[in-house]
Design a protein around this motif. Structure first.
Motif, PDB file in Angstrom:
ATOM      1  N   HIS A  76       0.831  -1.199   0.000  1.00  0.00           N
ATOM      2  CA  HIS A  76       0.000   0.000   0.000  1.00  0.00           C
ATOM      3  C   HIS A  76       0.868   1.252   0.000  1.00  0.00           C
ATOM      4  CE1 HIS A  76      -3.339   2.536   0.381  1.00  0.00           C
ATOM      5  NE2 HIS A  76      -3.234   2.779   1.662  1.00  0.00           N
ATOM      6  N   HIS A  77       1.919   1.237   0.778  1.00  0.00           N
ATOM      7  CA  HIS A  77       2.825   2.391   0.817  1.00  0.00           C
ATOM      8  C   HIS A  77       3.434   2.643  -0.556  1.00  0.00           C
ATOM      9  CE1 HIS A  77       6.454   4.749   1.762  1.00  0.00           C
ATOM     10  NE2 HIS A  77       7.117   3.843   1.079  1.00  0.00           N
ATOM     11  N   PHE A  93     -11.011  19.572  -5.173  1.00  0.00           N
ATOM     12  CA  PHE A  93     -10.521  18.227  -5.461  1.00  0.00           C
ATOM     13  C   PHE A  93      -9.003  18.220  -5.441  1.00  0.00           C
ATOM     14  CE2 PHE A  93     -10.976  13.986  -6.632  1.00  0.00           C
ATOM     15  CZ  PHE A  93     -10.189  13.655  -7.720  1.00  0.00           C
ATOM     16  N   ARG A  94      -8.474  17.350  -4.654  1.00  0.00           N
ATOM     17  CA  ARG A  94      -7.063  17.374  -4.328  1.00  0.00           C
ATOM     18  C   ARG A  94      -6.138  17.083  -5.490  1.00  0.00           C
ATOM     19  NH1 ARG A  94      -4.620  16.559   0.956  1.00  0.00           N
ATOM     20  NH2 ARG A  94      -2.662  15.542   0.579  1.00  0.00           N
ATOM     21  N   PHE A  95      -6.627  16.369  -6.468  1.00  0.00           N
ATOM     22  CA  PHE A  95      -5.726  15.989  -7.550  1.00  0.00           C
ATOM     23  C   PHE A  95      -5.903  16.874  -8.767  1.00  0.00           C
ATOM     24  CE2 PHE A  95      -4.366  12.718  -4.971  1.00  0.00           C
ATOM     25  CZ  PHE A  95      -5.440  12.036  -4.444  1.00  0.00           C
ATOM     26  N   ARG A 116       4.510   4.501  -6.801  1.00  0.00           N
ATOM     27  CA  ARG A 116       4.167   3.865  -8.080  1.00  0.00           C
ATOM     28  C   ARG A 116       3.941   4.854  -9.211  1.00  0.00           C
ATOM     29  NH1 ARG A 116       1.943  -1.009 -10.387  1.00  0.00           N
ATOM     30  NH2 ARG A 116       2.218  -2.167  -8.469  1.00  0.00           N
ATOM     31  N   TYR A 145     -13.109  10.762  -4.440  1.00  0.00           N
ATOM     32  CA  TYR A 145     -11.819  10.151  -4.099  1.00  0.00           C
ATOM     33  C   TYR A 145     -11.909   8.632  -4.106  1.00  0.00           C
ATOM     34  CZ  TYR A 145     -10.599  14.899  -2.834  1.00  0.00           C
ATOM     35  OH  TYR A 145     -10.375  16.244  -2.873  1.00  0.00           O
ATOM     36  N   ALA A 193       0.576   5.988   3.804  1.00  0.00           N
ATOM     37  CA  ALA A 193      -0.240   4.819   3.499  1.00  0.00           C
ATOM     38  C   ALA A 193      -1.012   4.287   4.695  1.00  0.00           C
ATOM     39  CB  ALA A 193       0.632   3.732   2.899  1.00  0.00           C
ATOM     40  N   ASN A 197       2.372   1.757  -3.457  1.00  0.00           N
ATOM     41  CA  ASN A 197       1.384   2.211  -4.427  1.00  0.00           C
ATOM     42  C   ASN A 197       0.956   3.641  -4.183  1.00  0.00           C
ATOM     43  OD1 ASN A 197       1.290  -0.153  -5.914  1.00  0.00           O
ATOM     44  ND2 ASN A 197      -0.099  -1.103  -4.465  1.00  0.00           N
ATOM     45  N   THR A 198       0.950   4.053  -2.945  1.00  0.00           N
ATOM     46  CA  THR A 198       0.520   5.423  -2.640  1.00  0.00           C
ATOM     47  C   THR A 198       1.604   6.432  -2.968  1.00  0.00           C
ATOM     48  OG1 THR A 198      -0.594   4.470  -0.742  1.00  0.00           O
ATOM     49  CG2 THR A 198      -0.524   6.863  -0.857  1.00  0.00           C
ATOM     50  N   LEU A 199       2.839   6.104  -2.653  1.00  0.00           N
ATOM     51  CA  LEU A 199       3.907   7.087  -2.776  1.00  0.00           C
ATOM     52  C   LEU A 199       4.800   6.946  -3.990  1.00  0.00           C
ATOM     53  CD1 LEU A 199       5.554   7.999   0.617  1.00  0.00           C
ATOM     54  CD2 LEU A 199       4.547   9.481  -1.080  1.00  0.00           C
ATOM     55  N   SER A 249      -0.755  11.086   1.875  1.00  0.00           N
ATOM     56  CA  SER A 249       0.225  10.244   1.223  1.00  0.00           C
ATOM     57  C   SER A 249       0.804   9.209   2.168  1.00  0.00           C
ATOM     58  CB  SER A 249       1.350  11.108   0.686  1.00  0.00           C
ATOM     59  OG  SER A 249       1.891  11.839   1.770  1.00  0.00           O
ATOM     60  N   GLU A 285       2.365  17.801  -2.318  1.00  0.00           N
ATOM     61  CA  GLU A 285       1.538  16.591  -2.229  1.00  0.00           C
ATOM     62  C   GLU A 285       2.245  15.465  -1.498  1.00  0.00           C
ATOM     63  OE1 GLU A 285      -1.731  18.078  -4.583  1.00  0.00           O
ATOM     64  OE2 GLU A 285      -1.454  16.564  -3.038  1.00  0.00           O
ATOM     65  N   ASN A 286       3.309  15.058  -2.046  1.00  0.00           N
ATOM     66  CA  ASN A 286       3.897  13.813  -1.530  1.00  0.00           C
ATOM     67  C   ASN A 286       5.403  13.889  -1.497  1.00  0.00           C
ATOM     68  OD1 ASN A 286       1.387  12.158  -1.433  1.00  0.00           O
ATOM     69  ND2 ASN A 286       1.388  12.738  -3.580  1.00  0.00           N
ATOM     70  N   SER A 331      -3.244  -1.152  -4.713  1.00  0.00           N
ATOM     71  CA  SER A 331      -3.227  -1.858  -3.426  1.00  0.00           C
ATOM     72  C   SER A 331      -4.510  -2.629  -3.288  1.00  0.00           C
ATOM     73  CB  SER A 331      -3.150  -0.876  -2.273  1.00  0.00           C
ATOM     74  OG  SER A 331      -2.161   0.048  -2.501  1.00  0.00           O
ATOM     75  N   SER A 347      -8.540   2.973  -9.318  1.00  0.00           N
ATOM     76  CA  SER A 347      -7.534   2.589 -10.311  1.00  0.00           C
ATOM     77  C   SER A 347      -6.171   2.382  -9.675  1.00  0.00           C
ATOM     78  CB  SER A 347      -7.463   3.628 -11.423  1.00  0.00           C
ATOM     79  OG  SER A 347      -7.513   4.923 -10.876  1.00  0.00           O
ATOM     80  N   TYR A 360      -9.486   6.306  -6.411  1.00  0.00           N
ATOM     81  CA  TYR A 360      -8.602   5.268  -5.883  1.00  0.00           C
ATOM     82  C   TYR A 360      -8.892   3.885  -6.434  1.00  0.00           C
ATOM     83  CZ  TYR A 360      -6.653   8.577  -2.533  1.00  0.00           C
ATOM     84  OH  TYR A 360      -6.014   9.637  -1.955  1.00  0.00           O
ATOM     85  N   LEU A 410      -3.998  10.064 -13.938  1.00  0.00           N
ATOM     86  CA  LEU A 410      -3.740  11.383 -13.350  1.00  0.00           C
ATOM     87  C   LEU A 410      -2.269  11.761 -13.513  1.00  0.00           C
ATOM     88  CD1 LEU A 410      -5.951  11.189 -10.150  1.00  0.00           C
ATOM     89  CD2 LEU A 410      -6.247  12.741 -12.072  1.00  0.00           C
ATOM     90  N   PRO A 462      -2.592   8.947  -7.577  1.00  0.00           N
ATOM     91  CA  PRO A 462      -3.288   7.684  -7.334  1.00  0.00           C
ATOM     92  C   PRO A 462      -3.453   6.811  -8.572  1.00  0.00           C
ATOM     93  CG  PRO A 462      -4.742   9.558  -6.901  1.00  0.00           C
ATOM     94  CD  PRO A 462      -3.463  10.119  -7.363  1.00  0.00           C
ATOM     95  N   SER A 463      -3.272   7.377  -9.750  1.00  0.00           N
ATOM     96  CA  SER A 463      -3.478   6.541 -10.934  1.00  0.00           C
ATOM     97  C   SER A 463      -2.571   6.987 -12.066  1.00  0.00           C
ATOM     98  CB  SER A 463      -4.934   6.625 -11.405  1.00  0.00           C
ATOM     99  OG  SER A 463      -5.188   7.920 -11.912  1.00  0.00           O
ATOM    100  N   VAL A 464      -2.382   6.081 -12.988  1.00  0.00           N
ATOM    101  CA  VAL A 464      -1.569   6.384 -14.166  1.00  0.00           C
ATOM    102  C   VAL A 464      -2.200   7.527 -14.957  1.00  0.00           C
ATOM    103  CG1 VAL A 464      -0.787   5.451 -16.361  1.00  0.00           C
ATOM    104  CG2 VAL A 464      -0.727   4.032 -14.332  1.00  0.00           C
TER     105      VAL A 464
END
Lengths: 266, 512
Positions: free
Chosen positions: A95-96, A171-173, A102, B155, B124, A98-100, B122, A222-223, B164, B161, B159, A117, A113-115
């Motif tokens: 999960h980490h 919207f955050r993204f 990937r 959101y 996780a 994928n969140t940070l 961010s 963001e990250n 995890s 897509s 998510y 975006l 969060p996605s390819v």
């Protein structure tokens, strides 16, 4: 039930069909005629089966065994350079990651969060041709998957997202490229301060004041790829470190190699 | 979800009785809801974590509800990061298992925004814990609480897509719970692109994700407005072909997945939105092959819960067979093995899940109505005794079994001959003794068909006291015309010829 003993679905024997008489309409007062029955969704015929289905849905309270079965491994570190998060389960690491890491932009290190975006971000923020083309045609693509609309500006796209797709206006993204002013309206501290950047990084809150080192605009980042905990001084330390020439690069023969930096390499 | 069923806590005898009582209550509540067309259920993914290291497995950790002050403090602490954020959120999550805490939470100004901020962070593990909090809220029985989660849907969809598995699964179940909540929620989810998001997500290889996706879809498809607003969108996407793929592949691991998509297909098919499309995608042969495979699994050990999959598949096939001819080509099924499968199911489920018997008989009716192949196979495969046994079950089962027998008899003399030979009359005599007018009426129809094609059946009927069996219904307005017609057309002439035969033979015999 009295079924023949050898009955099985794998039985495939060619059996002759008994001869059929021509169909004639029923004679009164008899009314039977073979017909295929059709039931609509709310028909009471379905009641028992539907109830059974819903009992199954409702019984799904999981129990403790589920968690205990999750395999723990000995602690290990994220192997991405610069990240030292530690994990003791594979799922936690997954999960980490994928969140940070990937869908991370290699230019500005933001992750998404996605390819989809990520691609949109790279196109709009880092593609020099984009700005030129955007002057002539609608280039800002709607963020909702499946929607093919394009717009001439980021603001137009946001309006579309809010009006048509009922997205939140914050919207955050969908941050615009220009840096926002970092002063936030401080609400009277009655309840919760919602305007506080929820990146859950104390450091970033501090950071938004200055940071010319960062490649990205100074609104709440963001990250960041740096680890979470740690005093502010070490963070500033890392900022300075970043601006240095990496020790792997040598300028000519006389340069000393090896572990030149006194500071701990992360 | 499916795999977690087997881990369920097994209580002792007293606990068992309590469980049964609770189950009965649940069931009657569901029936009532269905009759009011308000049958709605939500799913909960909840993991009770252990206490320290030496907590016992199987012990539910009691969680306390939280006061407003406590909630506020927790949220402030999380924002400031004074303590480990995950622990704080865990504490909040446990409190949110209680309805009062849920209600207090959503009433606090700004709380949902903070939660959503954490949900989109961010970090996780913080994100995961915040997602669990959101999930508890989505499961609330208070509609106000679930609706308060609306700002999170964009959101949740984004998510989907992600990669995890656990997180995506959680998002899916949360969405599913919210989707079933109200019209207002769905009015937001649809423009936000839930269908395209699901269409992408269905290509995931992970069983847990697919099962969650099936759940969301089944919730959407049960909505009142689904036939007009949702099903057309679904049918227009790649979802149907993936559903057909997933319903039949990898049954060993993906049973839960198959169950969800089978119910999705049932909701679509029985709404008759565009069944021709599904037919063109091969739904009929897919489902027939699936039933054959399930029937061959009957003998193996792991059959618990199979009825959850078989039921919607049977319904789909039955309804597809009944598709209006004018809308397109009539569906034909000609695989006799399906017949065998149906009888195997009926035998297996007669005791435990009798509702499945009537569903099987419905399909059997639709198969035998027009296809002589199936009528013939019932007789030649020696399945008649089993069918006759069903005449002593519930009213609906008896009625359907009689209808199937009528389908067979209607095909002509060759069929009636076999029916008669295999002792259909004694069973009919039993049904004539019942009081239900519709059941008796159907028996009369069957008798008519038998006598029509096979005159000697009338003789045998008489000799088994058939006339008396009929006479008890001669005053029933729904039945009297048919009773009289049978008597006058077949039985009285038969009786007369018997007497005259007797008379003739008496005349032949030499008087001693």
């Amino acid at each position: 039930m009295l079924l023949p003993p050898e009955l099985s679905v794998s039985l495939r024997v060619e059996r002759p069909v008994l001869p059929v008489r021509l169909r004639t309409p029923p004679r009164a007062p008899f009314c039977f005629s073979p017909s295929r029955l059709r039931f609509h969704r709310q028909h009471e015929f379905f009641e028992d089966g539907d109830i059974h289905r819903h009992l199954y849905l409702q019984d799904i309270l999981t129990n403790v065994t589920e968690v205990t079965e999750r395999s723990k491994v000995s602690e290990f570190c994220c192997h991405i350079v610069g990240c030292c998060q530690v994990f003791d389960t594979l799922e936690g690491y997954e999960h980490h990651y994928n969140t940070l890491h990937r869908n991370m932009c290699s230019f500005c290190k933001r992750s998404f969060p996605s390819v989809h975006l990520l691609d949109t971000h790279i196109l709009e923020w880092h593609d020099s041709l984009f700005q030129i083309m955007a002057e002539k045609q609608n280039m800002y693509q709607c963020l909702v998957e499946g929607c093919v609309e394009k717009f001439k500006s980021s603001k137009d796209r946001k309006d579309h997202l809010v009006k048509v797709h009922l997205y939140p206006s914050d919207f955050r993204f969908d941050k615009p490229k220009k840096a926002k002013s970092s002063t936030k309206h401080r609400k009277p501290p009655s309840k919760l301060d919602v305007s506080m950047p929820m990146d859950v990084n104390v450091e970033t809150f501090e950071q938004s004041q200055v940071d010319s080192m960062e490649i990205c605009p100074s609104e709440s980042v963001e990250n960041p790829t740096q680890p979470v905990s740690g005093p502010i001084s070490s963070l500033q330390e890392k900022k300075l470190y970043k601006s240095r020439i990496p020790s792997t690069i040598c300028f000519g023969q006389g340069a000393s190699r090896g572990f030149k930096s006194m500071k701990k390499k992360v | 979800m499916w795999s977690r069923r087997s881990c369920r806590y097994r209580p002792d005898a007293s606990g068992l009785e309590e469980l049964r009582a609770r189950r009965r209550e649940q069931e009657s509540a569901l029936r009532k809801a269905r009759r009011q067309q308000q049958l709605v259920s939500k799913r909960l993914l909840r993991e009770d974590s252990l206490v320290n290291g030496d907590g016992q497995a199987g012990v539910e950790i009691a969680s306390e509800p939280l006061s407003e002050q406590e909630i506020l403090q927790l949220l402030r602490d999380v924002q400031r990061g004074t303590e480990e954020r995950k622990k704080l959120l865990s504490h909040l999550r446990k409190g949110l298992q209680h309805k009062e805490t849920q209600q207090k939470f959503v009433r606090l100004e700004g709380s949902m925004q903070v939660l959503i901020g954490l949900f989109t962070s961010s970090l996780a593990n913080v994100q995961m814990e915040a997602a669990r909090c959101l999930h508890e809220l989505s499961h609330s029985s208070d509609p106000a609480v679930a609706e308060a989660c609306l700002p999170s849907t964009s959101y949740l969809l984004t998510y989907l897509s992600g990669h995890s598995v656990e997180f995506t699964e959680l998002c899916l179940y949360t969405l599913g719970n919210l989707a079933v909540e109200s019209d207002a929620v769905r009015k937001q989810l649809l423009p936000q692109g839930i269908i395209p998001a699901l269409a992408s997500c269905i290509q995931s290889p992970h069983v847990a994700v697919l099962e969650g996706l099936g759940y969301v879809l089944s919730q959407l498809l049960q909505a009142r407005e689904a036939p007009t607003k949702i099903m057309p969108l679904v049918l227009d996407s790649v979802l149907p072909q993936h559903m057909l793929r997933l319903i039949s592949s990898n049954l060993e691991l993906g049973m839960g997945v198959a169950v969800e998509f089978a119910w999705c297909l049932h909701y679509i098919v029985c709404s008759h939105v565009n069944n021709m499309l599904l037919i063109s995608q091969g739904i009929v042969s897919t489902l027939v092959l699936l039933l054959l495979e399930l029937a061959s699994m009957m003998s193996k050990a792991a059959t618990e819960g199979l009825e959850l999959l078989i039921c919607p598949v049977l319904r789909c096939l039955s309804n597809l067979l009944a598709e209006d001819e004018t809308e397109g080509c009539k569906v034909q099924i000609q695989d006799e093995r399906l017949l065998v499968a149906l009888f195997l199911f009926m035998q297996y489920f007669l005791q435990q899940h009798p509702f499945l018997v009537q569903e099987c008989l419905w399909l059997l009716n639709n198969l035998t109505a027009d296809e002589p192949i199936f009528c013939s196979a019932v007789l030649t495969l020696d399945l008649l005794p089993a069918l006759l046994q069903l005449l002593s079950c519930s009213r609906m089962v008896t009625l359907l079994a009689l209808t199937v027998l009528c389908n067979i008899a209607e095909k002509g003399p060759a069929y009636c001959h076999q029916l008669h030979q295999k002792a259909v009359l004694p069973s009919l005599l039993s049904t004539l003794a019942l009081s239900d007018a519709q059941v008796v009426g159907q028996s009369l129809e069957l008798l008519h068909l038998l006598f029509l094609h096979l005159p000697e059946a009338a003789d045998d009927f008489l000799s088994q006291a058939g006339l008396q069996a009929l006479e008890q219904h001669q005053d029933n307005p729904q039945l009297q015309e048919r009773v009289r017609a049978l008597s006058e057309t077949y039985l009285q002439p038969a009786a007369a010829s018997l007497i005259s035969c007797a008379g003739a033979s008496a005349a032949v015999l030499p008087s001693s």
